[in-house]
Design a protein around this motif. Structure first.
Motif, PDB file in Angstrom:
ATOM      1  N   LEU A   5       0.835  -1.205   0.000  1.00 23.06           N
ATOM      2  CA  LEU A   5       0.000   0.000   0.000  1.00 23.06           C
ATOM      3  C   LEU A   5       0.872   1.259   0.000  1.00 23.06           C
ATOM      4  N   PHE A   6       1.937   1.209   0.822  1.00 25.49           N
ATOM      5  CA  PHE A   6       2.853   2.358   0.832  1.00 25.49           C
ATOM      6  C   PHE A   6       3.457   2.581  -0.554  1.00 25.49           C
ATOM      7  N   LEU A  18       3.141   5.874  -2.876  1.00 23.80           N
ATOM      8  CA  LEU A  18       4.293   6.551  -3.468  1.00 23.80           C
ATOM      9  C   LEU A  18       4.131   6.668  -4.982  1.00 23.80           C
ATOM     10  N   GLY A  19       3.721   5.554  -5.590  1.00 31.00           N
ATOM     11  CA  GLY A  19       3.567   5.545  -7.045  1.00 31.00           C
ATOM     12  C   GLY A  19       2.540   6.549  -7.519  1.00 31.00           C
ATOM     13  N   SER A  20       1.452   6.713  -6.754  1.00 34.15           N
ATOM     14  CA  SER A  20       0.412   7.620  -7.254  1.00 34.15           C
ATOM     15  C   SER A  20       0.596   9.042  -6.742  1.00 34.15           C
ATOM     16  N   PHE A  69      -8.431   8.919  -4.641  1.00 34.38           N
ATOM     17  CA  PHE A  69      -7.374   7.960  -4.312  1.00 34.38           C
ATOM     18  C   PHE A  69      -7.782   7.044  -3.164  1.00 34.38           C
ATOM     19  N   LEU A  70      -8.989   7.270  -2.629  1.00 32.66           N
ATOM     20  CA  LEU A  70      -9.458   6.464  -1.506  1.00 32.66           C
ATOM     21  C   LEU A  70      -9.700   5.014  -1.891  1.00 32.66           C
ATOM     22  N   GLY A  71      -9.763   4.755  -3.184  1.00 34.48           N
ATOM     23  CA  GLY A  71      -9.933   3.373  -3.612  1.00 34.48           C
ATOM     24  C   GLY A  71      -8.708   2.519  -3.287  1.00 34.48           C
ATOM     25  N   LEU A  72      -7.573   3.165  -3.119  1.00 34.52           N
ATOM     26  CA  LEU A  72      -6.333   2.415  -2.893  1.00 34.52           C
ATOM     27  C   LEU A  72      -6.392   1.483  -1.682  1.00 34.52           C
ATOM     28  N   LEU A 116      -6.550  -0.185  -9.394  1.00 33.30           N
ATOM     29  CA  LEU A 116      -5.092  -0.100  -9.338  1.00 33.30           C
ATOM     30  C   LEU A 116      -4.571  -0.970  -8.189  1.00 33.30           C
ATOM     31  N   ALA A 117      -5.207  -0.828  -7.020  1.00 30.09           N
ATOM     32  CA  ALA A 117      -4.770  -1.608  -5.864  1.00 30.09           C
ATOM     33  C   ALA A 117      -5.031  -3.103  -6.083  1.00 30.09           C
ATOM     34  N   LYS A 118      -6.189  -3.420  -6.673  1.00 34.05           N
ATOM     35  CA  LYS A 118      -6.507  -4.828  -6.977  1.00 34.05           C
ATOM     36  C   LYS A 118      -5.406  -5.429  -7.853  1.00 34.05           C
TER      37      LYS A 118
END
Ligand SMILES: Nc1ncnc2c1ncn2[C@@H]1O[C@H](COP(=O)(O)OP(=O)(O)OP(=O)(O)O)[C@@H](O)[C@H]1O
Ligand SMILES: [Mg+2]
Lengths: 242, 281
Positions: free
Chosen positions: A66-67, A71-73, A181-184, A206-208
């Motif tokens: 997640l971190f 960072l990436g986004s 970005f809360l989807g992350l 993106l996180a999935k």
């Protein structure tokens, strides 16, 4: 139809000059680098401390990914905001509309104000993830993550420009767009199919993708992003032609 | 240079711009005259390719404006209603940037600055400029790349008489160089002086189109105004071609009692009111 190369380069140069002349924008551009260092060295260190004092092992380890995503986004988030901020200033000065009646044209303007910054932020976010990520990523995943987080950045820029009528409002709106970005964290903390409720957030996909390493999730995220971009584009266009 | 046929357009469902037909030749100054909201700027936006969902045809410099590519603008100069300038840059930096977008050879920037009386203010930031100074800077920005067609929207508004004179002279100079100029204005005197032909635009339509001279001559009759004293000063008028029928006037002449007498031609403004039924402002 070709855009004049000369016009495109000079327009981009003018964009960079505006960034360069604004201390806040320069800060935004180097912030991801600082954040990267903090994540890379600070988080494992904090992990150690917590282990020593509380005996909790590996509190952060499940969230390293997640971190990395944050960072990436972060890079596209900040870079695209900087771009939107410049565009808002140009709308204020009546420049955006005028540039569409020069050889730069509307398309050239969009390329130099959103396209080029997105490409730069794409490259920067790949480099930062390669240098600072906590988990071990293969390059194709990094590229996939950088790609979809940059689409997210473009959505943010379009939203900021479409929803605000000046730079001060732009600042406020950009905080709101942070919601995108809360989807992350959702796939990290919400279990079961209820997590799909946030399907409309590209950051969720993106996180999935990052967790499951499944190409399908990446593609879905790209698709959802394109729908957003398509929807916002018209409003954005109307704004710059005001 | 410009040919418009059966042009129609509206921002809404209600018809607005309708039945517009005209042609502008190379080297001509063509005026759009009309009250606020008549559609002058809208028409300019169509001709300059900013509005593309019109029907009919608007050919500018051999290109149908809705199908233009970006090279179209190498030869078009625009002076919008509102200045479009980087407030935080100096005037010179502004022109340098806008000039850098063209592939053509540019005109001498310093000379342009001097022409409009900004010779000593080139290195001032634009936010330090007054309204009139911004208008003048915005005007020379349109001339920078020496375009064949100029679109000027209210170029002289907000200028003092001397600056306005300078600007009109430059406009005439451009015309003599063979440039085609579309001039939008509320100012009848400017229009009468500068324009070869004018179109009266009201509610999205062209109500009259001719040279200012023909419009004045065909529509309005020249009047004779005279005054005499009969307990107080009395002013009367009659059409110049009917003086014979005005017995009062003849009497006064006989008795040598006229206080004043002069002919007065109608102005373009009078004609405008006569044709459209309303004033310009
Ligand atoms: N972008 C737009 N969307 C919707 N309606 C518009 C837009 N721009 C102009 N209009 C409307 O179209 C009409 C004509 O506007 P236009 O700017 O062409 O007038 P104008 O003749 O240039 O007036 P002025 O002399 O005040 O500049 C007005 O009623 C205006 O409200
Ligand atoms: Mg107007």
């Amino acid at each position: 139809m070709m855009v004049s190369k000369k016009a495109l380069l000079n327009s981009f140069k003018q964009f960079m000059v505006q960034i360069y002349k604004d201390a806040m924008l320069i800060l935004l551009c180097i912030a991801p680098l600082l954040a990267g260092s903090v994540f890379k060295f600070g988080i494992p260190f904090a992990q150690e401390l917590i282990y020593e004092y509380f005996g909790l092992t590996k509190l952060f380890v499940p969230y390293y990914l997640l971190f990395d995503l944050l960072l990436g986004s972060l890079t596209p988030l900040l870079y695209c905001f900087a771009a939107a901020y410049v565009v808002l200033g140009e709308i204020d000065d009546g420049i955006s509309g005028y540039l569409s009646v020069t050889p730069l044209g509307k398309r050239g303007y969009l390329i130099s104000r959103l396209g080029f910054p997105a490409v730069i932020s794409f490259v920067v976010s790949i480099v930062l993830m390669m240098v600072f990520s906590l988990s071990d990523f293969a390059l194709p995943y990094i590229v996939g993550i950088a790609l979809s987080s940059n689409l997210l950045g473009i959505i943010e820029a379009l939203l900021v420009v479409s929803l605000s009528s000046n730079r001060v409002e732009g600042m406020a709106v950009s905080k709101l767009t942070g919601l995108f970005f809360l989807g992350l964290p959702v796939p990290f903390f919400v279990e079961g199919s209820i997590q799909y409720l946030v399907f409309f957030l590209p950051s969720f996909w993106l996180a999935k993708f990052a967790i499951e390493k499944e190409l399908l999730f990446l593609l879905t995220g790209v698709l959802v992003s394109l729908v957003w971009i398509f929807m916002l584009n018209k409003k954005f266009n109307r704004k710059i032609n005001k | 240079m410009i040919k418009v046929e059966n042009l129609e357009f509206s921002y809404t469902k209600k018809p607005f711009i309708k039945d517009i037909n005209f042609e502008v030749k190379k080297g001509e100054i063509f005026g759009f005259l009309g009250p606020s909201g008549a559609g002058k700027s809208t028409l300019q936006k169509i001709l300059t390719g900013l509005i593309t969902n019109y029907s009919g045809s608007a050919i500018v410099n051999h290109t149908e404006s809705k199908n233009h590519d970006d090279r179209f603008y190498e030869n078009i100069g625009l002076d919008f209603e509102f200045p479009s300038l980087y407030e935080k840059l100096t005037a010179r930096q502004n022109l340098k940037f806008f000039g850098s977008l063209y592939n053509k050879k540019l005109r001498d920037t310093e000379e342009l600055f001097h022409k409009v009386g900004l010779g000593y203010d080139m290195d001032k930031k634009v936010f330090e400029y007054s309204k009139g100074m911004k208008s003048r800077l915005n005007f020379i920005k349109a001339l920078l790349h020496d375009p064949d067609i100029l679109f000027l929207d209210e170029p002289t508004s907000g200028l003092d008489p001397s600056n306005s004179r300078d600007m009109k002279n430059i406009i005439l100079e451009e015309k003599h160089k063979g440039k085609t100029i579309i001039l939008t204005t509320h100012n009848m005197n400017d229009a009468a002086e500068l324009c070869d032909r004018v179109a009266f635009i009201v509610d999205g339509r062209v109500k009259a189109l001719d040279t200012p001279h023909n419009l004045i001559m065909s529509k309005g009759a020249t009047k004779l105004k005279y005054s005499y004293y009969d307990k107080k000063e009395i002013i009367r008028q009659c059409p110049l071609n009917k003086t014979v029928e005005d017995s009062k006037l003849l009497d006064l002449i006989q008795q040598n009692k006229l206080l004043s007498i002069h002919s007065s031609e109608p102005t373009l403004n009078d004609i405008f009111i006569e044709v459209t039924g309303r004033g310009l402002q």
